[in-house]
Design a protein around this motif. Structure first.
Motif, PDB file in Angstrom:
ATOM      1  N   GLY A  12      70.359  59.819  40.768  1.00  0.00           N
ATOM      2  CA  GLY A  12      69.916  58.917  41.769  1.00  0.00           C
ATOM      3  C   GLY A  12      69.092  57.857  41.052  1.00  0.00           C
ATOM      4  N   GLN A  15      65.880  52.711  38.479  1.00  0.00           N
ATOM      5  CA  GLN A  15      64.538  52.576  37.700  1.00  0.00           C
ATOM      6  C   GLN A  15      63.657  51.617  38.652  1.00  0.00           C
ATOM      7  N   THR A  16      62.039  51.836  38.812  1.00  0.00           N
ATOM      8  CA  THR A  16      61.552  51.009  39.205  1.00  0.00           C
ATOM      9  C   THR A  16      61.235  49.703  38.552  1.00  0.00           C
ATOM     10  N   GLU A  40      54.278  62.519  36.118  1.00  0.00           N
ATOM     11  CA  GLU A  40      55.354  61.672  36.637  1.00  0.00           C
ATOM     12  C   GLU A  40      56.648  62.542  36.464  1.00  0.00           C
ATOM     13  N   THR A  42      59.906  62.529  37.481  1.00  0.00           N
ATOM     14  CA  THR A  42      61.078  62.011  36.945  1.00  0.00           C
ATOM     15  C   THR A  42      61.015  60.702  36.331  1.00  0.00           C
ATOM     16  N   ASP A  66      61.532  63.764  32.256  1.00  0.00           N
ATOM     17  CA  ASP A  66      62.720  63.143  32.865  1.00  0.00           C
ATOM     18  C   ASP A  66      63.912  63.812  32.249  1.00  0.00           C
ATOM     19  N   ASP A  95      64.529  69.590  32.947  1.00  0.00           N
ATOM     20  CA  ASP A  95      65.331  69.304  34.331  1.00  0.00           C
ATOM     21  C   ASP A  95      64.276  69.836  35.612  1.00  0.00           C
ATOM     22  N   PHE A  96      64.271  69.087  36.348  1.00  0.00           N
ATOM     23  CA  PHE A  96      63.167  69.275  37.237  1.00  0.00           C
ATOM     24  C   PHE A  96      63.558  70.740  37.997  1.00  0.00           C
ATOM     25  N   ASN A 133      73.456  68.003  40.151  1.00  0.00           N
ATOM     26  CA  ASN A 133      72.127  67.808  40.016  1.00  0.00           C
ATOM     27  C   ASN A 133      71.481  68.347  41.306  1.00  0.00           C
TER      28      ASN A 133
HETATM   29  C1  LIG Z   1      65.004  56.954  41.023  1.00  0.00           C
HETATM   30  S1  LIG Z   1      64.838  56.950  38.994  1.00  0.00           S
HETATM   31  C2  LIG Z   1      63.295  56.674  38.956  1.00  0.00           C
HETATM   32  C3  LIG Z   1      62.869  56.371  37.506  1.00  0.00           C
HETATM   33  C4  LIG Z   1      61.312  56.198  37.130  1.00  0.00           C
HETATM   34  N1  LIG Z   1      60.516  57.205  37.885  1.00  0.00           N
HETATM   35  C5  LIG Z   1      60.945  54.889  37.859  1.00  0.00           C
HETATM   36  O1  LIG Z   1      60.309  55.092  38.760  1.00  0.00           O
HETATM   37  O2  LIG Z   1      61.435  53.956  37.483  1.00  0.00           O
HETATM   38  C6  LIG Z   1      65.148  58.655  38.939  1.00  0.00           C
HETATM   39  C7  LIG Z   1      65.110  59.417  37.632  1.00  0.00           C
HETATM   40  O3  LIG Z   1      65.289  60.904  37.988  1.00  0.00           O
HETATM   41  C8  LIG Z   1      65.744  61.452  36.729  1.00  0.00           C
HETATM   42  N2  LIG Z   1      66.288  62.782  37.065  1.00  0.00           N
HETATM   43  C9  LIG Z   1      67.434  62.647  37.999  1.00  0.00           C
HETATM   44  N3  LIG Z   1      67.658  64.118  38.079  1.00  0.00           N
HETATM   45  C10 LIG Z   1      66.884  64.809  37.552  1.00  0.00           C
HETATM   46  C11 LIG Z   1      66.365  66.018  37.369  1.00  0.00           C
HETATM   47  N4  LIG Z   1      67.159  67.083  37.701  1.00  0.00           N
HETATM   48  N5  LIG Z   1      65.478  66.421  36.466  1.00  0.00           N
HETATM   49  C12 LIG Z   1      64.508  65.456  35.749  1.00  0.00           C
HETATM   50  N6  LIG Z   1      64.984  64.218  36.130  1.00  0.00           N
HETATM   51  C13 LIG Z   1      66.169  63.912  36.724  1.00  0.00           C
HETATM   52  C14 LIG Z   1      66.878  60.277  36.457  1.00  0.00           C
HETATM   53  O4  LIG Z   1      67.104  60.229  34.968  1.00  0.00           O
HETATM   54  C15 LIG Z   1      66.045  58.993  36.661  1.00  0.00           C
HETATM   55  O5  LIG Z   1      65.317  58.386  35.515  1.00  0.00           O
END
Ligand SMILES: C[S@@+](CC[C@H](N)C(=O)[O-])C[C@H]1O[C@@H](n2cnc3c(N)ncnc32)[C@H](O)[C@@H]1O
Length: 478
Positions: A12, A15-16, A40, A42, A66, A95-96, A133
């Motif tokens: 998903g 990146q913001t 934060e 992820t 992350d 991992d979340f 995931n």
């Molecule tokens: C929508 S992006 C947002 C990234 C960041 N928070 C931003 O605002 O730019 C989602 C992030 O979730 C991380 N992610 C996805 N699945 C994950 C998991 N199971 N555990 C931890 N991080 C995860 C991805 O690597 C990605 O960097």
């Protein structure tokens, strides 16, 4: 980690952009949350995290997590500048779904702020790419109340993650500021309301997801504050993240989600015990076979094949677009109605209409392949949402898909009841006068305002039977 397209979908990964990240932090400063610990979950490449480090007032500790090592390496380089603040910044690979959030949150100095942008992916989206995931199945199924808000088949991963947090924050002074799809924000609020979690403030700030993320979806920044006093379940809606003037208030009243609280409170006498029998249009899940146009005395199916079928089982059909666009007098389509009630045997078609039977037999493999479980163990060629009500003389119909409240009166066509497709909802009448009266009541200003106050127009199917049932027609009569 490979960043091919599927990986981006699975994680998903949107990146913001830094300008949006800065706007989020400015908003949190305006809110004066007093947050000491910023988490934060992820954090990705860390645009929100770094903006918080540089611009957020009063923080004492910042933690970013992350799954993606490469992103975290990038992020660490960005914040490597030795400063006194550094020792209070922790970047963790994790991992979340297996991370020990309880421990982290219990140790954190309050007030806590959970901020960021969780993965934008749905459970079914992961299915398409064989992604894994996800929360572990066992955990997921045990999750109390989750089914109730997520629907059985599909849910957003971010929804699951947010629910995980709100359950941890129950007894804490904490805030959440999260970018997410707007309907995920609403589902989370419903979860909070239904589970009576101690929410003291909430707001939705709309964002232009197309502009910031190239995503065609309604998205927002959801802000929630949790505490012990002054529980408040009304949620303010702002047109933009920088806006200070709210455009609307949504809330939870009488067990339902309300889209316009002030209007609902004014008109709430119109809801109560259900007094109407709304139905949805006929369902067959095989329009190429079951729906026809009539050309030169022949019925032409969705494969452009001409058939000489008996009229007996063919009924005039209005689609959602016909109803919404008022094209209710020109019949363009016909539908095969194989049963008069659910579960009725269909073998008798063989005798009564041999050509129709032959046609159905020809396409039995397609009809048998219909996925929905409603067709399982039912007579061949079964249809649904069928009963006496479908064969009524008059129907008051509305399209469930179109974003307007405009009920239409539909009468018989060439002495046959007119069917509507399964994206329409209707009431049946045997008497024209009754139908006309109800039509007038439903299209009245009062009824429209009431329905508007409970309809969320950004939903895929905004006008559901459940919503229509809320409006008491007898009350309108008064
Ligand atoms: C929508 S992006 C947002 C990234 C960041 N928070 C931003 O605002 O730019 C989602 C992030 O979730 C991380 N992610 C996805 N699945 C994950 C998991 N199971 N555990 C931890 N991080 C995860 C991805 O690597 C990605 O960097």
């Amino acid at each position: 980690m490979r960043q091919d397209k599927n990986k981006k979908v699975e994680f998903g990964d949107f990146q913001t952009p830094s300008n949006l990240a800065r706007n989020i932090i400015d908003l949190i400063n305006r809110k004066s949350t007093g947050a000491k610990t910023i988490i934060e979950p992820t954090c990705g490449k860390g645009s929100i995290l770094t903006s918080a480090i540089d611009n957020l007032n009063g923080w004492e500790k910042i933690i970013g997590i992350d799954i993606n090592d490469a992103y975290l390496d990038d992020l660490k380089k960005k914040i490597i500048n030795p400063s006194s603040k550094m020792k209070n910044i922790e970047i963790i690979q994790g991992d979340f779904f297996t991370f020990d959030w309880n421990n982290l949150l219990n140790e954190a100095v309050q007030p806590i702020l959970i901020i960021g942008n969780l993965p934008w992916v749905t459970h079914s989206g992961l299915g398409v790419i064989n992604g894994s995931n996800l929360p572990t199945k066992t955990n997921f199924l045990k999750h109390k109340g989750f089914d109730a808000i997520s629907g059985k088949s599909n849910f957003d991963i971010s929804e699951w993650m947010l629910i995980r947090f709100v359950n941890c924050l129950k007894n804490m002074t904490a805030n959440i500021a999260m970018l997410c799809k707007t309907f995920v924000a609403r589902k989370l609020l419903c979860y909070i309301w239904k589970n009576k979690l101690p929410l003291t403030e909430s707001a939705i700030y709309k964002i232009n997801a197309k502009y910031y993320f190239g995503a065609n979806v309604d998205a927002c920044l959801l802000f929630c504050a949790f505490g012990k006093q002054n529980i408040n379940y009304d949620c303010e809606i702002y047109p933009d993240i920088t806006s200070t003037v709210r455009e609307n208030v949504i809330g939870f009243y009488d067990g339902m989600l309300i889209n316009d609280v002030p209007t609902y409170i004014q008109l709430k006498h119109l809801q109560g015990k259900v007094d109407s029998n709304w139905r949805s249009g006929v369902k067959h899940d095989c329009s190429k076979v079951m729906v026809f146009e009539k050309k030169g005395g022949f019925y032409v199916n969705g494969f452009c094949e001409r058939y000489n079928l008996e009229d007996e089982y063919l009924y005039p059909l209005l689609k959602s677009s016909d109803v919404a666009n008022g094209k209710i007098r020109e019949i363009r389509k016909y539908v095969l109605i194989t049963q008069r009630f659910i579960g009725q045997e269909t073998e008798s078609i063989k005798l009564k209409a041999p050509n129709t039977w032959k046609y159905l037999k020809k396409y039995s493999s397609l009809l048998d392949k219909r996925k929905s479980s409603i067709y399982k163990d039912k007579p061949n060629f079964s249809i649904f949402a069928i009963g006496d009500y479908a064969f009524s003389d008059w129907k008051v119909v509305i399209s469930a898909l179109y974003k307007k409240i405009d009920f239409k009166l539909v009468g018989k066509y060439k002495n046959k009841s007119v069917m509507v497709d399964d994206t329409c909802n209707y009431l049946s009448f045997s008497n024209k006068k009754d139908a006309e009266l109800v039509l007038e009541l439903l299209n009245s200003e009062e009824a429209r305002s009431f329905l508007n106050s409970i309809i969320f127009w950004d939903s895929k199917r905004p006008i559901t039977i459940n919503i229509l049932k809320k409006l008491r027609i007898k009350e309108l009569l008064k």
